[in-house]
Design a protein around this motif. Structure first.
Motif, mmCIF file in Angstrom:
data_model
loop_
_atom_site.group_PDB
_atom_site.id
_atom_site.type_symbol
_atom_site.label_atom_id
_atom_site.label_comp_id
_atom_site.label_asym_id
_atom_site.label_seq_id
_atom_site.Cartn_x
_atom_site.Cartn_y
_atom_site.Cartn_z
ATOM 1 N N CYS A 38 40.522 38.326 34.510
ATOM 2 C CA CYS A 38 41.878 39.073 34.104
ATOM 3 C C CYS A 38 42.874 38.724 35.141
ATOM 4 N N CYS A 86 38.370 40.809 39.540
ATOM 5 C CA CYS A 86 37.887 39.904 38.365
ATOM 6 C C CYS A 86 38.981 38.777 38.235
ATOM 7 N N CYS A 91 36.712 44.739 31.200
ATOM 8 C CA CYS A 91 37.587 43.648 30.895
ATOM 9 C C CYS A 91 38.359 43.964 29.376
ATOM 10 N N HIS A 119 41.466 46.626 39.041
ATOM 11 C CA HIS A 119 40.381 45.709 38.204
ATOM 12 C C HIS A 119 40.537 44.145 38.721
HETATM 13 ZN ZN ZN Z 1 38.382 41.668 33.779
#
Ligand code: ZN
Lengths: 234, 185
Positions: free
Chosen positions: A40, A37, A7, A33
């Motif tokens: 994010c 996530c 992150c 990613h």
């Molecule tokens: Zn992340």
């Protein structure tokens, strides 16, 4: 597949992805990613809104006078109405594009497709948009047919806020006003509006107050007759 | 208020000429305006704007009403079309300062919804408040599609500096929005 330790490294790349400054492999990495996530993903969504908002600052300017006709010509819609075979070919193209969008949704947690140029950027944009929605987008299209099975148009149902229904008629048996009814999967029929047909063609759109998944059938009636129906697949 | 943007878009995707005509009329000055801001007023801007509508037609299924307005979606398509064009002509001198002047100028005549107008005003104020080098980095990326590396080369700074400028610039624009939202809430 979520790796929270990524992150911090993402934070700077998210801004680059949102503005379009990320390079190809970075773009793929970030998209990979954010798939796993939520934090994010939310950040990317916000930054992308800001970047997209900047585009609104470009002052409007009138294009050359022949602009509109040039666009319609490129869409194959110049001049007369679109009916018959040309219509259905274009319809398939449109529905094909929608199917591609749905495929992107269903492949949400899988790998990120990476291609060069226009397609790449368009895919990244679509993917980015898709990721920002919990259940993905939802669009259905169904043929509107006469009792004898001839296609006279298409209905589009779009799940969103608001959800909406678009009826596009290209070759209705008769002109005039058609009432539009939606039958839900519980069998309840409700009238949501009307569509005016002239020279066998007409287009109208209405908001839907039930979920697209609950729509079983669209009926278009004229003087209590049901000349046109569209059945939605489950 | 007529047919909604979403319905027009679907009608255009379905090959409906009336829907397509109304859609093009509604947005041609915004799309052409953005194309002209990026590639300059020219036959190229005309091509780019036409291409944007063709792509909107082709990618209509990719529009999501929950994410933003049709106009915003259409402008990202126009931006991408413009970038694809200038990618082929890298010799052109793209000057972020000229673009910043154009974007920062007050522009009162717009018939769009009040809410959208207020958002645009906020964004313009936020952009004016950015340090020049951050604003330049953000618009070089957003409008011209420059990568961080290309921005670094153009602005004659290390790659890390270019990346930082993009990140800080965008973060500041966002913060400005959040502060404004709090005030009006
Ligand atoms: Zn992340």
């Amino acid at each position: 597949m979520t790796r929270p330790h990524d992150c911090p490294a993402m934070r700077s790349l998210l801004a680059e992805l949102a503005t379009g400054a990320a390079s190809g492999h970075e773009r793929a990495w970030v998209l990979g990613h954010v798939t796993g996530c939520p934090a994010c993903r939310a950040e990317l969504d916000e930054l992308a809104k800001v970047a997209d908002g900047l585009l609104m600052l470009a002052p409007p300017a009138e294009p050359p006078p022949e602009f509109e006709s040039a666009v319609l010509k490129r869409l194959g819609m110049a001049g007369s109405r679109t009916v018959g075979r040309r219509y259905s070919r274009r319809m398939m193209l449109a529905v094909g594009g929608m199917a591609a969008a749905l495929l992107l949704v269903s492949g949400g947690s899988a790998t990120v497709v990476y291609q060069q140029g226009e397609t790449d950027r368009a895919l990244a944009d679509q993917y980015r948009q898709t990721l920002s929605i919990a259940n993905g987008r939802y669009l259905k299209a169904a043929r509107l047919t006469t009792p004898s099975g001839a296609q006279s148009g298409t209905v589009f149902l779009y799940q969103g806020s608001p959800s909406w229904l678009l009826v596009s008629i290209s070759s209705a048996p008769t002109d005039g006003r058609y009432e539009i009814h939606v039958r839900d999967r519980g069998g309840v029929l409700r009238t949501i509006g009307a569509c005016q047909v002239k020279d066998h063609a007409g287009t109208t759109g209405y908001q839907l107050d039930i979920a697209v998944a609950h729509v079983a059938e669209i009926q278009l009636t004229q003087n209590s007759q049901t000349p046109l129906t569209a059945t939605l697949p489950n | 208020m007529g047919v909604s943007d979403e319905a027009l878009l679907a009608g255009m995707a379905a090959g409906d000429p009336q829907a397509a005509t109304t859609f093009v009329r509604r947005y041609q000055s915004r799309v052409y305006g953005l194309a002209a801001a990026i590639v300059g007023r020219s036959a190229t801007a005309d091509d780019v704007a036409q291409e944007a509508f063709v792509r909107a037609w082709r990618f209509a299924g990719g529009y999501d009403a929950r994410r933003g307005s049709v106009l915003s979606w259409l402008l990202t398509i126009a931006r991408n079309a413009a970038i694809d064009t200038i990618r082929l002509r890298r010799d052109q001198p793209y000057d972020p300062d000229i673009l910043l002047t154009v974007l920062s100028a007050d522009e009162a005549s717009d018939d769009r919804q009040i809410e959208q107008l207020a958002d645009t005003d906020q964004m313009r104020t936020a952009l004016r408040g950015l340090p020049r080098e951050q604003a330049a980095a953000v618009v070089l990326a957003t409008f011209y599609g420059f990568s961080a590396r290309e921005i670094a080369e153009r602005e004659r700074v290390p790659l890390g500096t270019a990346k930082t400028r993009i990140r800080l610039g965008l973060a500041r624009l966002r913060d400005h929005f959040e502060v404004s939202d709090d005030k009006t809430a």
